[in-house]
Design a protein around this motif. Sequence first.
Motif, PDB file in Angstrom:
ATOM      1  N   MET A 202      -6.848 -46.900 -10.644  1.00  0.00           N
ATOM      2  CA  MET A 202      -5.906 -46.775 -11.745  1.00  0.00           C
ATOM      3  C   MET A 202      -6.143 -45.451 -12.457  1.00  0.00           C
ATOM      4  SD  MET A 202      -5.665 -50.505 -13.523  1.00  0.00           S
ATOM      5  CE  MET A 202      -7.097 -51.387 -12.952  1.00  0.00           C
ATOM      6  N   THR A 203      -5.064 -44.858 -12.927  1.00  0.00           N
ATOM      7  CA  THR A 203      -5.196 -43.575 -13.610  1.00  0.00           C
ATOM      8  C   THR A 203      -5.479 -43.761 -15.090  1.00  0.00           C
ATOM      9  OG1 THR A 203      -2.823 -43.505 -14.011  1.00  0.00           O
ATOM     10  CG2 THR A 203      -3.635 -42.430 -12.021  1.00  0.00           C
ATOM     11  N   ASP A 204      -5.313 -44.942 -15.631  1.00  0.00           N
ATOM     12  CA  ASP A 204      -5.483 -45.197 -17.056  1.00  0.00           C
ATOM     13  C   ASP A 204      -6.822 -45.859 -17.305  1.00  0.00           C
ATOM     14  OD1 ASP A 204      -4.046 -47.398 -19.478  1.00  0.00           O
ATOM     15  OD2 ASP A 204      -4.609 -45.327 -19.758  1.00  0.00           O
ATOM     16  N   ALA A 205      -7.375 -45.621 -18.469  1.00  0.00           N
ATOM     17  CA  ALA A 205      -8.631 -46.255 -18.841  1.00  0.00           C
ATOM     18  C   ALA A 205      -8.364 -47.573 -19.562  1.00  0.00           C
ATOM     19  CB  ALA A 205      -9.429 -45.306 -19.724  1.00  0.00           C
ATOM     20  N   ALA A 206      -7.232 -48.218 -19.297  1.00  0.00           N
ATOM     21  CA  ALA A 206      -6.878 -49.474 -19.960  1.00  0.00           C
ATOM     22  C   ALA A 206      -7.930 -50.531 -19.670  1.00  0.00           C
ATOM     23  CB  ALA A 206      -5.510 -49.953 -19.481  1.00  0.00           C
ATOM     24  N   THR A 207      -8.380 -51.176 -20.729  1.00  0.00           N
ATOM     25  CA  THR A 207      -9.374 -52.222 -20.570  1.00  0.00           C
ATOM     26  C   THR A 207      -8.859 -53.566 -21.037  1.00  0.00           C
ATOM     27  OG1 THR A 207     -10.311 -51.697 -22.732  1.00  0.00           O
ATOM     28  CG2 THR A 207     -11.300 -50.620 -20.816  1.00  0.00           C
ATOM     29  N   CYS A 208      -7.709 -53.558 -21.737  1.00  0.00           N
ATOM     30  CA  CYS A 208      -7.119 -54.818 -22.181  1.00  0.00           C
ATOM     31  C   CYS A 208      -5.620 -54.636 -22.362  1.00  0.00           C
ATOM     32  CB  CYS A 208      -7.769 -55.307 -23.481  1.00  0.00           C
ATOM     33  SG  CYS A 208      -7.311 -54.380 -24.941  1.00  0.00           S
ATOM     34  N   CYS A 209      -4.931 -55.759 -22.463  1.00  0.00           N
ATOM     35  CA  CYS A 209      -3.482 -55.747 -22.646  1.00  0.00           C
ATOM     36  C   CYS A 209      -3.136 -55.206 -24.035  1.00  0.00           C
ATOM     37  CB  CYS A 209      -2.946 -57.170 -22.490  1.00  0.00           C
ATOM     38  SG  CYS A 209      -1.191 -57.334 -22.885  1.00  0.00           S
ATOM     39  N   PRO A 210      -2.195 -54.270 -24.133  1.00  0.00           N
ATOM     40  CA  PRO A 210      -1.791 -53.763 -25.437  1.00  0.00           C
ATOM     41  C   PRO A 210      -1.160 -54.840 -26.321  1.00  0.00           C
ATOM     42  CG  PRO A 210      -0.949 -52.358 -23.679  1.00  0.00           C
ATOM     43  CD  PRO A 210      -1.523 -53.578 -23.041  1.00  0.00           C
ATOM     44  N   ARG A 211      -0.511 -55.823 -25.710  1.00  0.00           N
ATOM     45  CA  ARG A 211       0.207 -56.835 -26.479  1.00  0.00           C
ATOM     46  C   ARG A 211      -0.678 -57.985 -26.933  1.00  0.00           C
ATOM     47  NH1 ARG A 211       5.751 -59.688 -24.497  1.00  0.00           N
ATOM     48  NH2 ARG A 211       4.396 -60.527 -22.894  1.00  0.00           N
ATOM     49  N   CYS A 212      -1.547 -58.510 -26.058  1.00  0.00           N
ATOM     50  CA  CYS A 212      -2.319 -59.706 -26.435  1.00  0.00           C
ATOM     51  C   CYS A 212      -3.829 -59.526 -26.357  1.00  0.00           C
ATOM     52  CB  CYS A 212      -1.889 -60.899 -25.593  1.00  0.00           C
ATOM     53  SG  CYS A 212      -2.470 -60.874 -23.891  1.00  0.00           S
ATOM     54  N   ALA A 213      -4.306 -58.351 -25.963  1.00  0.00           N
ATOM     55  CA  ALA A 213      -5.728 -58.006 -25.890  1.00  0.00           C
ATOM     56  C   ALA A 213      -6.497 -58.758 -24.798  1.00  0.00           C
ATOM     57  CB  ALA A 213      -6.421 -58.187 -27.243  1.00  0.00           C
ATOM     58  N   HIS A 214      -5.805 -59.381 -23.874  1.00  0.00           N
ATOM     59  CA  HIS A 214      -6.478 -60.070 -22.767  1.00  0.00           C
ATOM     60  C   HIS A 214      -7.125 -59.029 -21.852  1.00  0.00           C
ATOM     61  CE1 HIS A 214      -7.242 -63.544 -20.283  1.00  0.00           C
ATOM     62  NE2 HIS A 214      -6.683 -62.978 -19.241  1.00  0.00           N
ATOM     63  N   PRO A 215      -8.359 -59.275 -21.403  1.00  0.00           N
ATOM     64  CA  PRO A 215      -9.055 -58.261 -20.606  1.00  0.00           C
ATOM     65  C   PRO A 215      -8.679 -58.219 -19.123  1.00  0.00           C
ATOM     66  CG  PRO A 215     -10.489 -60.124 -20.975  1.00  0.00           C
ATOM     67  CD  PRO A 215      -9.227 -60.390 -21.761  1.00  0.00           C
ATOM     68  N   THR A 216      -7.951 -59.226 -18.619  1.00  0.00           N
ATOM     69  CA  THR A 216      -7.635 -59.250 -17.189  1.00  0.00           C
ATOM     70  C   THR A 216      -6.274 -58.618 -16.932  1.00  0.00           C
ATOM     71  OG1 THR A 216      -8.929 -61.261 -16.944  1.00  0.00           O
ATOM     72  CG2 THR A 216      -7.423 -60.706 -15.150  1.00  0.00           C
ATOM     73  N   LEU A 217      -6.288 -57.492 -16.236  1.00  0.00           N
ATOM     74  CA  LEU A 217      -5.069 -56.765 -15.900  1.00  0.00           C
ATOM     75  C   LEU A 217      -4.918 -56.719 -14.387  1.00  0.00           C
ATOM     76  CD1 LEU A 217      -5.538 -53.712 -18.295  1.00  0.00           C
ATOM     77  CD2 LEU A 217      -4.348 -55.868 -18.757  1.00  0.00           C
ATOM     78  N   GLU A 218      -3.684 -56.800 -13.949  1.00  0.00           N
ATOM     79  CA  GLU A 218      -3.406 -56.708 -12.521  1.00  0.00           C
ATOM     80  C   GLU A 218      -2.718 -55.378 -12.241  1.00  0.00           C
ATOM     81  OE1 GLU A 218      -0.890 -59.011  -9.014  1.00  0.00           O
ATOM     82  OE2 GLU A 218      -1.138 -59.963 -10.963  1.00  0.00           O
ATOM     83  N   HIS A 219      -3.131 -54.725 -11.197  1.00  0.00           N
ATOM     84  CA  HIS A 219      -2.506 -53.477 -10.766  1.00  0.00           C
ATOM     85  C   HIS A 219      -1.342 -53.853  -9.864  1.00  0.00           C
ATOM     86  CE1 HIS A 219      -2.142 -49.851  -8.188  1.00  0.00           C
ATOM     87  NE2 HIS A 219      -2.269 -49.266  -9.364  1.00  0.00           N
ATOM     88  N   LEU A 220      -0.100 -53.567 -10.310  1.00  0.00           N
ATOM     89  CA  LEU A 220       1.085 -53.947  -9.531  1.00  0.00           C
ATOM     90  C   LEU A 220       1.548 -52.844  -8.583  1.00  0.00           C
ATOM     91  CD1 LEU A 220       3.299 -55.759 -12.210  1.00  0.00           C
ATOM     92  CD2 LEU A 220       1.691 -56.762 -10.572  1.00  0.00           C
ATOM     93  N   PHE A 221       1.620 -51.622  -9.087  1.00  0.00           N
ATOM     94  CA  PHE A 221       2.145 -50.516  -8.283  1.00  0.00           C
ATOM     95  C   PHE A 221       1.435 -49.218  -8.643  1.00  0.00           C
ATOM     96  CE2 PHE A 221       5.763 -53.397  -9.002  1.00  0.00           C
ATOM     97  CZ  PHE A 221       6.083 -53.709  -7.699  1.00  0.00           C
ATOM     98  N   ALA A 222       1.483 -48.282  -7.716  1.00  0.00           N
ATOM     99  CA  ALA A 222       0.997 -46.921  -7.964  1.00  0.00           C
ATOM    100  C   ALA A 222       2.152 -45.960  -7.718  1.00  0.00           C
ATOM    101  CB  ALA A 222      -0.166 -46.593  -7.038  1.00  0.00           C
TER     102      ALA A 222
END
Length: 81
Positions: free
Chosen positions: A1-21
Motif C-alpha cells: 500500500m502506498t498510504d500509511a493508513a493504520t485505521c479507518c478514517p470514518r470509524c477508527a477500526h484497525p482492520t483495512l482491506e486492500h481492494l485495488f492498486a
Amino acid sequence: MTDAATCCPRCAHPTLEHLFASPVPGVWDVLQCARCLYCWRTGEPDRRTRREAYPESFRLTVDDLDHAPEVPVVPPLRPSV
C-alpha cells in the motif's frame, strides 16, 4: 500500500482491506474498512483518508454502527410497459 493508513478514517477500526492498486504501481490504492465498509483511495485529500482530518459530523463509533437502522432492500424493478 502506498498510504500509511493504520485505521479507518470514518470509524477508527484497525482492520483495512486492500481492494485495488493503481495501474501505475505505487500511485494509489483503494482501501476498505472491515467494520463500516467505508472505501477510499489513498490519493484523496486528508479529510477523506486520515481519521484526525475526517469531519467529526461524519465519524462513526461502535455504538453508532451497532444501533444503525437496517438498510432497506432495493425493491424489484417495475415491469416494462
